[in-house]
Write an enzyme that holds these catalytic residues in place. Structure first.
Site, PDB file in Angstrom:
ATOM      1  N   HIS A 117      30.980  22.929   2.956  1.00 16.95           N
ATOM      2  CA  HIS A 117      30.534  24.197   2.382  1.00 16.95           C
ATOM      3  C   HIS A 117      29.190  24.642   2.946  1.00 16.95           C
ATOM      4  CE1 HIS A 117      28.326  21.565  -0.590  1.00 16.95           C
ATOM      5  NE2 HIS A 117      27.443  22.528  -0.476  1.00 16.95           N
ATOM      6  N   ASP A 151      35.328  18.230   1.618  1.00 17.31           N
ATOM      7  CA  ASP A 151      34.015  18.860   1.794  1.00 17.31           C
ATOM      8  C   ASP A 151      33.185  18.134   2.848  1.00 17.31           C
ATOM      9  OD1 ASP A 151      32.109  20.800   1.371  1.00 17.31           O
ATOM     10  OD2 ASP A 151      31.180  19.794  -0.337  1.00 17.31           O
ATOM     11  N   GLY A 159      20.344  22.870  -1.107  1.00 16.31           N
ATOM     12  CA  GLY A 159      19.659  22.429   0.105  1.00 16.31           C
ATOM     13  C   GLY A 159      19.804  20.941   0.331  1.00 16.31           C
ATOM     14  N   ASN A 160      20.089  20.188  -0.763  1.00 19.42           N
ATOM     15  CA  ASN A 160      20.354  18.754  -0.637  1.00 19.42           C
ATOM     16  C   ASN A 160      21.765  18.488  -0.120  1.00 19.42           C
ATOM     17  OD1 ASN A 160      18.137  18.082  -3.155  1.00 19.42           O
ATOM     18  ND2 ASN A 160      18.318  16.609  -1.483  1.00 19.42           N
ATOM     19  N   SER A 161      22.628  19.470  -0.220  1.00 22.29           N
ATOM     20  CA  SER A 161      24.026  19.274   0.160  1.00 22.29           C
ATOM     21  C   SER A 161      24.150  18.754   1.590  1.00 22.29           C
ATOM     22  CB  SER A 161      24.792  20.594   0.054  1.00 22.29           C
ATOM     23  OG  SER A 161      24.900  20.999  -1.283  1.00 22.29           O
ATOM     24  N   LEU A 184      52.267  14.228  -2.187  1.00 22.82           N
ATOM     25  CA  LEU A 184      53.407  13.691  -2.921  1.00 22.82           C
ATOM     26  C   LEU A 184      54.312  14.796  -3.448  1.00 22.82           C
ATOM     27  CD1 LEU A 184      54.712  11.058  -3.819  1.00 22.82           C
ATOM     28  CD2 LEU A 184      53.276  11.125  -5.880  1.00 22.82           C
ATOM     29  N   GLY A 185      53.763  15.995  -3.647  1.00 23.27           N
ATOM     30  CA  GLY A 185      54.575  17.116  -4.095  1.00 23.27           C
ATOM     31  C   GLY A 185      54.915  17.087  -5.568  1.00 23.27           C
ATOM     32  N   VAL A 186      53.947  16.714  -6.395  1.00 21.85           N
ATOM     33  CA  VAL A 186      54.169  16.712  -7.844  1.00 21.85           C
ATOM     34  C   VAL A 186      52.985  17.367  -8.543  1.00 21.85           C
ATOM     35  CG1 VAL A 186      55.557  14.600  -7.776  1.00 21.85           C
ATOM     36  CG2 VAL A 186      53.090  14.440  -8.174  1.00 21.85           C
TER      37      VAL A 186
END
Length: 494
Positions: free
Chosen positions: A140, A170, A241-243, A298-300
């Site tokens: 991000h 992320d 800013g820490n991200s 997995l499609g659930v």
């Protein structure tokens, strides 16, 4: 400060005032040194924890040069009103905003909102993992970036290339044209303990190489953001800013990447989350090799197993991921999963909460075969599933209101007509004409279709009465279809 401590009790009081005992942050260690405590018997009798605090200054001086500041410029689409506010830096509540809005209207007499590019600037943090200039940060931080600049602690600046970014975890990987750069050592998240001291280095609000410290509050946190990450929760001060900056253990090893905060004010309020370094490195390696990251699917659709569901399905404790819907023809469907199954383990790894399942499955490679331990009709079963690719269709987690009431079930039911079955795309079920009492309190509504009760398909009103009568724990699980969504709803009837 000239105060001289002469007793263990006085030392304890001073340390508590300075923030050492039960405190958060690197200042705890510094404050303990600043009170001028003598090396006398008073110190010798102090608890061992007071003399084994980590030396954050050594970690910072040694590892700080490998932490970088990241500046991003780009553009975003905005309407005329939004663009006016962005360009002028005016809050929409400011009276001047209306002036610029009227001005924009004069420039656009038809009164039509037009989209325009608005400049966007952002800052974040990152850290070097390869001497040749490979840097890890948050996805991000560099989202929609047209230009990324990396600044080192020695004030050198480089234009960075975004090798790739993965929104599901992320994680983003950058590359700068440099050599012989300092790097951070990588730790192991599995060895990280709750209560252990950790240190964050980053650029909150643009203040480069800021150091904050705290402890690990929890591990394996699931957040409601479609993420495939079992987050590390800490009380380390993390702000905008820490991200992308590193979370270090007391040996100076990276154990996580600071990513999110839980806040009602927009700033730090004591709860922050970091991506485990194990997850980050796995994604980084894929991006460096192929330019992208892949995740299993997995499609659930799954939801939480609370105590009411545990009672209904006769589970020993409320753990696992309750399957509420299955994608037709998807990996879960082909593996034999059914609505009402509770997935408790994947390849032997326990699934405690429903959010654990997307994290565990998402970290697997598409095409991999996994063993699922499920709870079905009061019995343990094992199924084999071949995972699909999450980029084809993302898995989703269903959510429900878990409030329940007391008394009778409170449902008015009737069989579905053939046309209603075709419209709902179901083979059987009962139409809920009215919901009252416990069912209404649990969130059931008139117009919902009751598909199953305690895992038994709902084929008749009499059958539902029998299941309710036999519910020894006075709690039942209703599989409800509302529109195209299916979800289990726990209802207490006693």
């Amino acid at each position: 400060m000239n105060t001289r401590l002469t007793s263990p009790r006085a030392l304890a009081i001073a340390l508590a005032s300075a923030g050492v005992i039960g405190a958060v942050g690197a200042g705890a260690y510094t404050s303990a040194r600043a009170v001028g405590a003598p090396t006398t018997n008073a110190v010798a009798t102090a608890p061992a924890a007071m003399v084994t605090l980590p030396d954050f200054s050594t970690i910072t001086s040694r590892d700080g040069p490998a932490v970088v500041n990241i500046s991003v410029t780009g553009t975003m689409k905005a309407s005329d009103d939004e663009a006016a506010a962005e360009i002028q830096g005016i809050d929409p509540d400011d009276p001047m905003f209306q002036f610029f809005r009227r001005f924009q209207g004069q420039m656009n007499p038809r009164g039509q909102q037009q989209q325009r590019d608005v400049p966007v600037r952002a800052q974040g943090s990152g850290f070097i993992v390869d001497p040749s200039g490979v840097i890890i940060t948050n996805a991000h931080v560099v989202k929609d970036a047209k230009e990324v600049t990396v600044k080192l602690t020695d004030r050198r600046e480089y234009r960075a290339k975004v090798l790739g970014a993965d929104a599901k975890t992320d994680i983003a990987v950058l590359k700068i044209d440099a050599k012989n750069l300092p790097v951070l050592a990588l730790g192991n998240t599995k060895d990280l303990k709750v209560g252990e001291w950790v240190l964050a280095i980053g650029s909150p609000f643009g203040f480069e190489n800021t150091v904050t410290a705290g402890v690990v509050s929890a591990k394996g946190r699931s957040l409601p953001d479609d993420s495939y990450v079992p987050f590390i929760q800490t009380d380390v001060a993390v702000n905008p800013g820490n991200s992308g900056g590193p979370l270090l253990n007391t040996r100076g090893e990276v154990v996580g990447i600071n990513s999110q905060i839980y806040s009602r004010s927009g700033g730090y309020q004591g709860v922050s989350f970091a991506i485990p370094i194990d997850v980050a490195i796995q994604v980084k390696d894929q991006i460096v090799a192929t330019g992208k990251a892949t995740h299993g699917r997995l499609g659930v659709a799954v939801q939480e197993v609370n105590q009411a569901f545990a009672d209904s399905f006769k589970l020993d404790k409320p753990e696992g991921a309750l399957v509420s819907n299955i994608e037709k023809g998807g990996p879960g469907d082909k593996a034999g999963l059914k609505a009402g199954d509770v997935i408790r383990k994947v390849d032997g790894q326990p699934i405690v909460s429903s959010g654990d399942l997307p994290a565990v499955i998402g970290q697997q490679a598409p095409g991999k075969k996994v063993t699922l331990e499920v709870w079905r009709q009061g019995e343990r079963q094992e199924l084999q599933a071949k995972l699909g690719d999450a980029s084809d269709k993302p898995a989703k987690v269903a959510k429900a209101d878990a409030d329940v009431g007391q008394g009778k079930l409170g449902l008015a039911l009737r069989p579905l007509q053939p046309q209603e079955k075709r419209e709902a795309a179901v083979d059987n079920g009962l139409l809920i004409e009215d919901a009252a009492g416990p069912s209404a309190q649990a969130g059931v509504q008139a117009g919902d279709v009751l598909l199953a009760i305690n895992g038994t398909p709902a084929q008749s009103v009499e059958q539902v009465r029998e299941v309710v009568a036999k519910a020894s724990n006075k709690s039942v699980a209703l599989l409800i279809q509302r529109g195209e969504d299916k979800i289990f709803v726990p209802v207490r009837i006693g």
